[in-house]
Enzyme design. Structure first.
Site, mmCIF file in Angstrom:
data_model
loop_
_atom_site.group_PDB
_atom_site.id
_atom_site.type_symbol
_atom_site.label_atom_id
_atom_site.label_comp_id
_atom_site.label_asym_id
_atom_site.label_seq_id
_atom_site.Cartn_x
_atom_site.Cartn_y
_atom_site.Cartn_z
ATOM 1 N N SER A 74 0.827 -1.193 0.000
ATOM 2 C CA SER A 74 0.000 0.000 0.000
ATOM 3 C C SER A 74 0.861 1.242 0.000
ATOM 4 O O SER A 74 1.987 1.219 0.515
ATOM 5 C CB SER A 74 -0.913 0.011 1.222
ATOM 6 N N HIS A 110 -3.159 7.116 -4.015
ATOM 7 C CA HIS A 110 -3.151 5.995 -3.093
ATOM 8 C C HIS A 110 -3.378 4.704 -3.849
ATOM 9 O O HIS A 110 -4.133 4.659 -4.810
ATOM 10 C CB HIS A 110 -4.258 6.130 -2.046
ATOM 11 N N ASN A 128 -3.580 0.186 -2.931
ATOM 12 C CA ASN A 128 -3.457 -0.923 -1.985
ATOM 13 C C ASN A 128 -3.935 -2.197 -2.658
ATOM 14 O O ASN A 128 -5.011 -2.204 -3.255
ATOM 15 C CB ASN A 128 -4.301 -0.643 -0.736
ATOM 16 N N TYR A 129 -3.129 -3.251 -2.598
ATOM 17 C CA TYR A 129 -3.548 -4.564 -3.105
ATOM 18 C C TYR A 129 -3.172 -5.610 -2.070
ATOM 19 O O TYR A 129 -2.039 -5.631 -1.579
ATOM 20 C CB TYR A 129 -2.915 -4.848 -4.472
ATOM 21 N N ARG A 130 -4.139 -6.484 -1.730
ATOM 22 C CA ARG A 130 -3.966 -7.365 -0.589
ATOM 23 C C ARG A 130 -4.625 -8.724 -0.816
ATOM 24 O O ARG A 130 -5.512 -8.881 -1.668
ATOM 25 C CB ARG A 130 -4.548 -6.717 0.664
ATOM 26 N N GLY A 169 -2.083 -6.092 17.130
ATOM 27 C CA GLY A 169 -0.959 -6.125 16.212
ATOM 28 C C GLY A 169 -0.666 -4.817 15.517
ATOM 29 O O GLY A 169 0.023 -4.793 14.503
ATOM 30 N N SER A 170 -1.168 -3.699 16.024
ATOM 31 C CA SER A 170 -0.939 -2.427 15.348
ATOM 32 C C SER A 170 0.510 -1.979 15.531
ATOM 33 O O SER A 170 1.173 -2.298 16.500
ATOM 34 C CB SER A 170 -1.877 -1.353 15.894
ATOM 35 N N ARG A 171 0.980 -1.193 14.570
ATOM 36 C CA ARG A 171 2.340 -0.635 14.624
ATOM 37 C C ARG A 171 2.222 0.860 14.389
ATOM 38 O O ARG A 171 2.015 1.326 13.286
ATOM 39 C CB ARG A 171 3.222 -1.282 13.565
#
Length: 355
Positions: A120, A134, A136-138, A312-314
């Site tokens: 992203s 912007h 984003n590919y997931r 799990g956030s950073r």
């Protein structure tokens, strides 16, 4: 050779990727690594006085990522391109929200193993005549109690100009349409509308930009076909955006035009922070949407609610997507028939740019 092509070694390691080289999961990780490197190198060429810092990180619940940030250059105020590849167990609350979206998930002893990965980027230019972009590919995969794996892809690319340039809008949309048309002529109109509809703030009556494509939960016609479609979209990122930057990076601008850029950022960038929490909290994947008002995410976006329920956030990767500068003014309204009013009209009434 692969290491030289990437910005950093892959999260899963080359040996593991080689071992699973026929699996779409491994091919997707290679694709997002290649996309990150292609975009970073293309942006660095446009802003030769600046360089990307590369930061690798680990997630204690499983996996990690690579954050690449160019900051305070001549062309880009800030440009971030992130990769995340994470795994672990889906929380009960996150699984419940997925089920509310129509996913039939059968847990074993309340546990649902998952893996998720994506690339992203959010790009904030200095010149108000260069648009924010912007993408984003997931990919998301869940293993159910009986060993069955559910999978789906999501993502998109869209443009957020401060000032409208119709030639740029046509180029951007035509490039994305060509990527979609390689696979099915129905995809571009479907995903263009999805982008316009999804990023609509009802109580303000406007979208976040001039759109692009957006899709989620795509799991048909086959894993291989969807992967190839996503690959085409990812490969379209550089050609849809870089020519626009080249065209306008040296444009002159007035203090008033810079002020309008700052005001638009001030209206929108808080929502970016919240949507980032969706990706980094839910599966530490990346930055989803720049430049949308905070109300959209708080009131409408299912992703934020899902993400905040999963650990799990950073925080550094979340905050790195924000612009260095922005401005807030109470009830600012541009004059009628101005260039500023022109972009607002397009945000309220999306156009068909390719016909």
């Amino acid at each position: 050779e692969l290491r030289q092509r990437f910005m950093a070694p892959p999260v899963s390691g080359l040996r593991e990727l080689r071992r699973r080289r026929r699996e779409v999961r491994s091919r997707m990780e290679l694709l997002i690594m290649e996309t990150q490197a292609e975009v970073c190198r293309a942006l660095a060429k446009l802003d030769p006085g600046a360089a990307f810092s590369v930061d690798t990180w680990e997630r204690k619940e499983g996996g990690g990522g690579i954050s690449c940030v160019l900051q305070d250059g001549e062309v880009f105020e800030k440009a971030g391109v992130n990769v995340s590849v994470v795994s672990g167990l889906l929380s009960e609350e996150a699984a419940r929200q997925m089920r509310s979206r129509g996913k039939s998930l059968k847990a074993k002893d309340g546990k649902l193993p998952f893996c998720a990965m994506g690339v992203s980027s959010v790009i904030h230019p200095k010149n108000p005549h260069v648009p924010t972009m912007h993408f984003n590919y997931r990919y998301f995969e869940i293993e159910e109690a009986d060993g069955t794996k559910q999978w789906w892809f999501g993502g998109g690319t869209d443009l957020t100009p401060t000032y409208l340039n119709e030639e740029d809008a046509i180029h951007f949309h035509k490039t994305l349409k060509e990527a979609c048309d390689k696979h099915d002529l129905k995809l571009y109109p479907k995903y263009k509308k999805w982008c316009d509809d999804y990023f609509y703030i009802k109580h303000r009556g406007e979208r976040r930009g001039i759109g692009g494509i957006f899709f989620d939960d795509v799991d048909s016609p086959s894993k291989e076909e969807v992967f190839q479609f996503v690959k085409s979209c990812a490969k379209a990122v550089v050609p849809c955006y870089v020519p626009i930057v080249k065209k306008h990076r040296h444009d002159s601008f007035t203090p008033e035009e810079k002020l309008w850029q700052q005001l638009r950022r001030g209206r929108r960038h808080n929502q970016l922070l919240l949507i980032n929490l969706f990706f980094f909290c839910s599966f530490s994947v990346h930055l989803l949407t720049p430049d949308v008002s905070v109300e959209f995410n708080l009131v409408y976006d299912r992703g934020t609610k899902f993400g905040l329920l999963t650990p799990g956030s950073r925080i550094e990767s979340i905050l790195m997507s924000l612009p260095l500068t922005a401005r807030w003014e109470y009830m600012h309204t541009p004059p009628e028939s101005s260039k500023e009013a022109e972009i607002l009209e397009v945000l309220r009434n999306p156009k068909d740019w390719v016909h």
